[in-house]
Design a protein around this motif. Sequence first.
Motif, PDB file in Angstrom:
ATOM      1  N   CYS A 208       7.139   9.394  -0.292  1.00 55.76           N
ATOM      2  CA  CYS A 208       8.206  10.380  -0.991  1.00 55.76           C
ATOM      3  C   CYS A 208       8.309   9.933  -2.614  1.00 55.76           C
ATOM      4  O   CYS A 208       7.693   8.883  -3.137  1.00 55.76           O
ATOM      5  N   LEU A 209       8.889  10.799  -3.132  1.00 55.68           N
ATOM      6  CA  LEU A 209       9.197  10.489  -4.641  1.00 55.68           C
ATOM      7  C   LEU A 209      10.661   9.901  -4.824  1.00 55.68           C
ATOM      8  O   LEU A 209      11.387  10.353  -3.927  1.00 55.68           O
ATOM      9  N   LYS A 210      10.853   8.819  -5.648  1.00 59.34           N
ATOM     10  CA  LYS A 210      12.078   8.363  -5.602  1.00 59.34           C
ATOM     11  C   LYS A 210      13.188   9.334  -6.347  1.00 59.34           C
ATOM     12  O   LYS A 210      12.706  10.040  -7.216  1.00 59.34           O
ATOM     13  N   ASP A 211      14.253   9.409  -5.704  1.00 60.76           N
ATOM     14  CA  ASP A 211      15.389  10.302  -6.376  1.00 60.76           C
ATOM     15  C   ASP A 211      16.050   9.571  -7.709  1.00 60.76           C
ATOM     16  O   ASP A 211      16.432   8.349  -7.313  1.00 60.76           O
ATOM     17  N   GLU A 212      15.981  10.351  -8.526  1.00 60.72           N
ATOM     18  CA  GLU A 212      16.645   9.674  -9.671  1.00 60.72           C
ATOM     19  C   GLU A 212      18.077   9.873  -9.710  1.00 60.72           C
ATOM     20  O   GLU A 212      18.744   9.017  -9.825  1.00 60.72           O
ATOM     21  N   ASP A 213      18.481  11.332  -9.939  1.00 60.40           N
ATOM     22  CA  ASP A 213      19.732  11.652  -9.582  1.00 60.40           C
ATOM     23  C   ASP A 213      19.873  12.979  -9.183  1.00 60.40           C
ATOM     24  O   ASP A 213      18.742  13.661  -9.112  1.00 60.40           O
TER      25      ASP A 213
ATOM     26  N   ASP B  36      -3.944  16.797  -3.919  1.00 57.74           N
ATOM     27  CA  ASP B  36      -4.916  17.839  -3.396  1.00 57.74           C
ATOM     28  C   ASP B  36      -4.494  19.015  -4.258  1.00 57.74           C
ATOM     29  O   ASP B  36      -3.545  19.383  -4.664  1.00 57.74           O
ATOM     30  N   THR B  37      -5.251  20.290  -3.884  1.00 59.91           N
ATOM     31  CA  THR B  37      -5.302  21.384  -4.511  1.00 59.91           C
ATOM     32  C   THR B  37      -3.767  22.107  -4.025  1.00 59.91           C
ATOM     33  O   THR B  37      -3.137  22.539  -4.941  1.00 59.91           O
ATOM     34  N   ASP B  38      -3.575  22.058  -3.006  1.00 61.68           N
ATOM     35  CA  ASP B  38      -2.056  22.600  -2.349  1.00 61.68           C
ATOM     36  C   ASP B  38      -0.967  21.851  -2.841  1.00 61.68           C
ATOM     37  O   ASP B  38       0.052  22.596  -3.337  1.00 61.68           O
ATOM     38  N   SER B  39      -1.135  20.675  -3.042  1.00 60.88           N
ATOM     39  CA  SER B  39      -0.045  19.687  -3.871  1.00 60.88           C
ATOM     40  C   SER B  39       0.326  19.963  -5.251  1.00 60.88           C
ATOM     41  O   SER B  39       1.470  20.293  -5.733  1.00 60.88           O
ATOM     42  N   VAL B  40      -0.803  20.400  -5.992  1.00 60.93           N
ATOM     43  CA  VAL B  40      -0.608  20.627  -7.446  1.00 60.93           C
ATOM     44  C   VAL B  40      -0.188  22.069  -7.320  1.00 60.93           C
ATOM     45  O   VAL B  40       1.134  22.415  -8.103  1.00 60.93           O
ATOM     46  N   ASP B  41      -0.418  22.998  -6.366  1.00 61.92           N
ATOM     47  CA  ASP B  41       0.073  24.200  -6.656  1.00 61.92           C
ATOM     48  C   ASP B  41       1.594  24.403  -6.221  1.00 61.92           C
ATOM     49  O   ASP B  41       2.483  24.811  -6.723  1.00 61.92           O
ATOM     50  N   GLU B  42       2.021  23.627  -5.061  1.00 63.90           N
ATOM     51  CA  GLU B  42       3.225  23.501  -4.704  1.00 63.90           C
ATOM     52  C   GLU B  42       4.187  22.901  -5.779  1.00 63.90           C
ATOM     53  O   GLU B  42       5.253  23.230  -5.657  1.00 63.90           O
ATOM     54  N   PHE B  43       3.817  21.829  -6.284  1.00 63.35           N
ATOM     55  CA  PHE B  43       4.515  21.078  -7.365  1.00 63.35           C
ATOM     56  C   PHE B  43       4.845  22.050  -8.420  1.00 63.35           C
ATOM     57  O   PHE B  43       6.019  22.242  -8.813  1.00 63.35           O
ATOM     58  N   LEU B  44       3.960  22.782  -8.883  1.00 62.63           N
ATOM     59  CA  LEU B  44       3.947  23.734  -9.955  1.00 62.63           C
ATOM     60  C   LEU B  44       4.987  24.785  -9.642  1.00 62.63           C
ATOM     61  O   LEU B  44       5.898  25.107 -10.530  1.00 62.63           O
TER      62      LEU B  44
ATOM     63  N   LYS C  30       3.509  14.800  -0.360  1.00 62.35           N
ATOM     64  CA  LYS C  30       3.834  13.721  -1.266  1.00 62.35           C
ATOM     65  C   LYS C  30       4.264  14.541  -2.778  1.00 62.35           C
ATOM     66  O   LYS C  30       5.152  13.745  -3.311  1.00 62.35           O
ATOM     67  N   ALA C  31       3.802  15.511  -3.062  1.00 59.62           N
ATOM     68  CA  ALA C  31       4.287  16.173  -4.274  1.00 59.62           C
ATOM     69  C   ALA C  31       5.664  16.376  -4.519  1.00 59.62           C
ATOM     70  O   ALA C  31       6.335  16.463  -5.706  1.00 59.62           O
TER      71      ALA C  31
ATOM     72  N   SER D  59       0.746  -1.197  -0.063  1.00 59.70           N
ATOM     73  CA  SER D  59      -0.111  -0.046  -0.117  1.00 59.70           C
ATOM     74  C   SER D  59       1.068   1.215   0.015  1.00 59.70           C
ATOM     75  O   SER D  59       1.973   1.355   0.505  1.00 59.70           O
ATOM     76  N   GLU D  60       0.354   2.361  -0.660  1.00 60.67           N
ATOM     77  CA  GLU D  60       1.076   3.652  -0.645  1.00 60.67           C
ATOM     78  C   GLU D  60       0.059   4.402  -0.187  1.00 60.67           C
ATOM     79  O   GLU D  60      -1.143   4.494  -0.118  1.00 60.67           O
TER      80      GLU D  60
END
Length: 153
Positions: free
Chosen positions: A61-66, A138-146, A34-35, A20-21
């Motif tokens: 978390c998001l996986k670190d690529e490099d 959620d709304t804040d995650s989209v905004d923060e990611f962008l 999460k974003a 599960s995630e």
Amino acid sequence: MKDIFLGALLLLLVANVVRSEYTAEDCKSLGFNKAVLLCSTCDKFDKFELQEISSQCKECCLKDEDDSSISKRYPKAVLEVCTCKFGAYPQIQAFIKSDKPNKYKNLQIRYVRGLDPIIKLYDSENKLEDVLDIHKWDTDSVDEFLSTHLIMD
């Protein structure tokens, strides 16, 4: 026979927990975004013997690529979604209907029939670089990611 059934049921439950995630909302309630949370950040909790927080962090978390992907910024993004699915994704609808998209001159909103919400990220030559499934954001995650990953003019 009863013991075999209970054992199988327990194994099934453990398998579900292991794979599960956490949703963006679960992570937010734990204090994680999460974003934008990188898994390398979660490793720092282990240094202070905070294994429980570390394991929760790793579910969010998001996986670190490099190193280049950590600060990767994109000159263009397209948020795609079907308006028929707004009922299933009220947070995405709230973001689109708010004034937040106006902050991003290089963000385009595109309505695609039958599509769950995604963000497509493009390079400076308008070549597709990445596609993110945002249906649990959620709304804040989209905004923060962008604001973190979209180049602001």
